[in-house]
Motif scaffolding. Structure first.
Motif, short mmCIF file in Angstrom:
data_model
loop_
_atom_site.label_atom_id
_atom_site.label_comp_id
_atom_site.label_asym_id
_atom_site.label_seq_id
_atom_site.Cartn_x
_atom_site.Cartn_y
_atom_site.Cartn_z
N LEU A 67 0.98 -1.14 -0.09
CA LEU A 67 0.00 0.07 -0.14
C LEU A 67 0.98 1.30 0.11
CD1 LEU A 67 -2.60 -0.93 2.71
CD2 LEU A 67 -2.69 -1.45 0.12
N MET A 68 0.50 2.21 -0.83
CA MET A 68 1.20 3.56 -0.88
C MET A 68 0.23 4.69 -0.87
SD MET A 68 3.03 1.91 -4.31
CE MET A 68 1.45 1.46 -4.59
N LYS A 70 -0.82 8.28 -0.40
CA LYS A 70 -0.51 9.47 -1.21
C LYS A 70 -0.90 10.61 -0.34
CE LYS A 70 0.42 7.25 -4.99
NZ LYS A 70 2.00 7.38 -5.21
N PRO A 71 -0.16 11.77 -0.57
CA PRO A 71 -0.52 13.13 0.03
C PRO A 71 -2.09 13.68 0.15
CG PRO A 71 1.36 13.41 -1.33
CD PRO A 71 0.90 11.95 -1.67
N ASP A 72 -2.83 13.10 -0.98
CA ASP A 72 -3.92 13.59 -1.18
C ASP A 72 -5.06 12.63 -0.16
OD1 ASP A 72 -4.13 11.41 -2.61
OD2 ASP A 72 -4.94 12.33 -4.38
N GLY A 73 -4.37 11.86 0.44
CA GLY A 73 -5.35 11.12 1.34
C GLY A 73 -5.64 9.59 0.70
N THR A 74 -5.21 9.54 -0.51
CA THR A 74 -5.86 8.34 -1.39
C THR A 74 -4.83 7.22 -1.15
OG1 THR A 74 -4.68 8.95 -3.33
CG2 THR A 74 -7.01 9.51 -2.84
N THR A 75 -5.25 6.24 -1.33
CA THR A 75 -4.08 4.89 -1.30
C THR A 75 -4.07 4.17 -2.65
OG1 THR A 75 -4.53 4.82 1.11
CG2 THR A 75 -3.57 2.96 0.00
N GLU A 76 -2.91 4.01 -3.03
CA GLU A 76 -2.79 2.93 -4.12
C GLU A 76 -2.12 1.76 -4.03
OE1 GLU A 76 -0.20 5.00 -7.00
OE2 GLU A 76 -1.69 6.69 -7.52
#
Length: 81
Positions: A67-68, A70-76
């Motif tokens: 899991l990564m 992201k600064p915008d609160g999403t997770t890739e």
């Protein structure tokens, strides 16, 4: 591979079974379950329930997912290996 071909021949040609629908359904369900777990983790983080969020992350890591956040609160995510 030979066993799979034999099962396809016996199940498909002789018995009329379509194993591709089962595989597709399981694959779709896996993606839906992963999406659900990521939503639960995001909500846990939002509610500052970091122990639960970490438990989800660690469980997915054990299953081979990275899991990564992201600064915008999403997770890739991506499948490891």
């Amino acid at each position: 591979a030979q066993l799979g071909a034999l099962l396809d021949k016996l199940g498909g040609e002789i018995l009329g079974l379509d194993f591709t629908l089962v595989e597709t359904s399981l694959g779709d369900m896996s993606n839906q379950l992963l999406d659900l777990l990521l939503k639960i983790r995001a909500e846990a983080r939002k509610q500052k329930q970091f122990q639960l969020a970490d438990m989800v992350r660690n469980g997915l890591t054990e299953l081979g997912f990275e899991l990564m956040d992201k600064p915008d609160g999403t997770t890739e995510w991506k499948k490891q290996g």
